[in-house]
Design a protein around this motif. Structure first.
Motif, mmCIF file in Angstrom:
data_model
loop_
_atom_site.group_PDB
_atom_site.id
_atom_site.type_symbol
_atom_site.label_atom_id
_atom_site.label_comp_id
_atom_site.label_asym_id
_atom_site.label_seq_id
_atom_site.Cartn_x
_atom_site.Cartn_y
_atom_site.Cartn_z
ATOM 1 N N ILE A 44 39.235 41.938 34.028
ATOM 2 C CA ILE A 44 39.717 42.716 32.892
ATOM 3 C C ILE A 44 38.998 44.058 32.810
ATOM 4 O O ILE A 44 39.607 45.086 32.547
ATOM 5 N N ASP A 45 37.680 44.047 33.038
ATOM 6 C CA ASP A 45 36.896 45.265 32.894
ATOM 7 C C ASP A 45 35.668 45.193 33.794
ATOM 8 O O ASP A 45 35.101 44.120 33.986
ATOM 9 N N GLY A 46 35.278 46.334 34.336
ATOM 10 C CA GLY A 46 34.081 46.408 35.161
ATOM 11 C C GLY A 46 34.362 46.101 36.614
ATOM 12 O O GLY A 46 35.518 46.047 37.048
ATOM 13 N N SER A 53 30.775 42.788 33.419
ATOM 14 C CA SER A 53 32.193 42.713 33.765
ATOM 15 C C SER A 53 32.850 41.582 32.974
ATOM 16 O O SER A 53 32.215 40.609 32.590
ATOM 17 N N LYS A 69 38.417 34.137 28.099
ATOM 18 C CA LYS A 69 37.940 35.479 28.432
ATOM 19 C C LYS A 69 36.418 35.444 28.365
ATOM 20 O O LYS A 69 35.842 35.008 27.361
#
Length: 150
Positions: A44-46, A53, A69
């Motif tokens: 999702i991120d990083g 992350s 998540k």
């Protein structure tokens, strides 16, 4: 009244460090190994595997599609340890106020042992362990049979 707890499971594995590498750097492979249980793991991120992350697991529990998540809170490569904090999805939306997963793989004598630690806080005392908490041994056994056959 909230209920805090910690459940710890120890499972013999055949190769030190590989399970941490799998969950840290290639978690999407779990869906290939066990598609009936895990359908995917999205970044999702990083950067994949880096502290901070965010990933999102897609899994099935009791016939229902669920998500989890998580943010990678800590990594210790020398000690084969990774910490995931659940920040969204069914575990924290429905069952727990907080939920943290710690995977540590270590040599104990002539064995290699994966230790799964689940730290959690439930919103009340009507606690019933749910499947993500109940049996870390079955998770490792499945991975052992499908990955580390040597």
């Amino acid at each position: 009244m909230a209920l805090s707890g910690k459940l710890i499971g120890h499972v013999d594995v055949s190769k030190k460090g590989e399970i941490c590498h799998l969950f840290r750097n290639n978690p999407y492979e779990i869906a290939i190994i066990s598609p009936d249980k895990v359908q995917g793991c999205d970044l999702i991120d990083g950067d994949r595997g880096d502290v901070g992350s965010v990933i999102c697991w897609h899994y099935t529990h009791e016939g229902k599609k669920k998500i989890s998540k998580q943010i990678i809170e800590a990594v210790d490569e020398d000690n084969h340890m990774i910490v995931f904090k659940v920040i969204g999805g069914d575990l924290v939306d429905e069952l727990y106020k907080t939920f943290t997963i710690i995977l540590n793989v270590d040599k104990k004598g002539d064995k290699v042992v994966a230790t799964w630690t689940f730290e959690f806080e439930k919103p009340d005392t009507s606690y019933r362990a749910s499947a993500p908490v109940q049996n870390p041994k079955s998770r490792n056994t499945y991975l052992e049979e499908h990955i580390w056959k040597s």
